[in-house]
Scaffold this active site. Structure first.
Site, PDB file in Angstrom:
ATOM      1  N   ASP A 131       6.724  -2.690  -0.507  1.00 48.80           N
ATOM      2  CA  ASP A 131       7.606  -2.049  -1.475  1.00 48.80           C
ATOM      3  C   ASP A 131       8.150  -0.753  -0.895  1.00 48.80           C
ATOM      4  O   ASP A 131       7.525  -0.121  -0.031  1.00 48.80           O
ATOM      5  CB  ASP A 131       6.853  -1.743  -2.774  1.00 48.80           C
ATOM      6  CG  ASP A 131       6.439  -3.013  -3.508  1.00 48.80           C
ATOM      7  OD1 ASP A 131       7.093  -4.045  -3.300  1.00 48.80           O
ATOM      8  OD2 ASP A 131       5.473  -2.959  -4.293  1.00 48.80           O
ATOM      9  N   ARG A 132       9.302  -0.332  -1.384  1.00 44.96           N
ATOM     10  CA  ARG A 132       9.955   0.876  -0.870  1.00 44.96           C
ATOM     11  C   ARG A 132       8.999   2.071  -0.801  1.00 44.96           C
ATOM     12  O   ARG A 132       8.946   2.800   0.196  1.00 44.96           O
ATOM     13  CB  ARG A 132      11.148   1.244  -1.765  1.00 44.96           C
ATOM     14  CG  ARG A 132      11.905   2.490  -1.300  1.00 44.96           C
ATOM     15  CD  ARG A 132      12.718   3.098  -2.427  1.00 44.96           C
ATOM     16  NE  ARG A 132      13.784   2.219  -2.868  1.00 44.96           N
ATOM     17  CZ  ARG A 132      15.041   2.253  -2.387  1.00 44.96           C
ATOM     18  NH1 ARG A 132      15.354   3.133  -1.454  1.00 44.96           N
ATOM     19  NH2 ARG A 132      15.952   1.432  -2.855  1.00 44.96           N
TER      20      ARG A 132
END
Length: 285
Positions: A131-132
């Site tokens: 995830d970012r």
């Protein structure tokens, strides 16, 4: 070019997008929203439940301006490299792979530019994604074939994370064996039994606790989307800074510390490891 819509009646953003982007799948719409490609009245938002009022202007197709860190980030730290695979350290705040063709600030694009020489453009395939806002070890393959070989053994690979969570689990170690499925309306995972849910197993150990927070070592047998985030929230100890499953914060306390795979050619286990940065551990206090 962005598509521009004017809101006629009050609504929630995701519902509005579903209604006005009829030619797109719900999955694609959610990806665009999460990829910072939607703006309301000129302001980028990724919140599915962002309230819309009559007269608001919604733009779809815009790209979030790169942060100061991303603008200056021209190289990624390579942990291991051979002709078949490349392991890197991905800092928090950087996408693993771009959600739109316009967005060039993601790990895949940066690494590709970093390794390419002139007209000899390197091709890379992401083996998995982070995830970012999750930092840590990220793996790429140099061909589609190598990626498939690694993925064939992915179920027996070792994936170890560090997580800083709210509170302290009652048990110093435990296993969460709860199936997961994507929510039909919002970009998050639903925990619990359901005909469409897929098995997901997460193991955790408490490494350290303070008054209000704990540091966990987490390993996963499966690799479902948002698995650790959803499982720990279900346990009652959401990850610090995880707005989607807990409480909003400046940083999210999740780090992919170690990845062990079967090398696609050497056929032997290989481990890639990177400790969390200092600012991650600062979240514990």
């Amino acid at each position: 070019m962005a598509d521009i819509f004017t809101v006629k009646e009050k609504s929630k953003l995701l519902e509005f997008l579903f209604a006005h982007l009829g030619g797109w799948s719900k999955k694609t719409i959610k990806q665009r929203l999460q990829g910072s490609s939607v703006a309301v009245n000129g302001q980028i938002t990724t919140k599915h439940d962002h309230p819309l009022n009559t007269g608001d202007v919604v733009e779809v197709g815009v790209v979030k301006k790169a942060s100061t860190q991303a603008q200056t980030l021209q190289k990624l730290e390579i942990l291991y490299q051979d002709k078949d695979i490349i392991a890197i350290y991905k800092p928090a705040g950087l996408l693993s792979v771009g959600n739109t063709t316009e967005n060039k600030q993601h790990a895949l694009a940066i690494l590709r530019d970093q390794l390419s020489r002139g007209k000899n453009q390197v091709k890379l395939w992401p083996v998995h994604r982070l995830d970012r806002d999750t930092s840590g070890v990220l793996l790429f393959a140099t061909s589609k074939e190598m990626r498939e070989v690694v993925m064939d053994k992915w179920s027996i690979s070792e994936k170890i994370y560090l997580a800083i969570v709210e509170g302290s689990p009652k048990e110093t170690k435990g296993t969460i064996d709860q199936p997961l499925r994507p929510d039909d309306k919002v970009y998050r995972m639903y925990v619990g039994k359901h005909p469409e849910a897929k098995p997901a197993v997460t193991h955790y150990k408490v490494k350290q606790s303070t008054k209000d927070r704990s540091l966990l070592e987490v390993s996963i047998e499966t690799g479902r989307q948002h698995q650790i985030r959803a499982h720990l929230a279900w346990l009652g100890h959401s990850i610090i800074g995880d707005e989607r499953y807990g409480t909003k914060g400046e940083k999210m306390g999740l780090h992919a510390k170690k990845l062990t795979i079967i090398h696609p050619v050497k056929k032997k286990p290989m481990s890639f490891e990177m400790d969390a940065p200092r600012e991650f551990y600062a979240l514990l206090n």
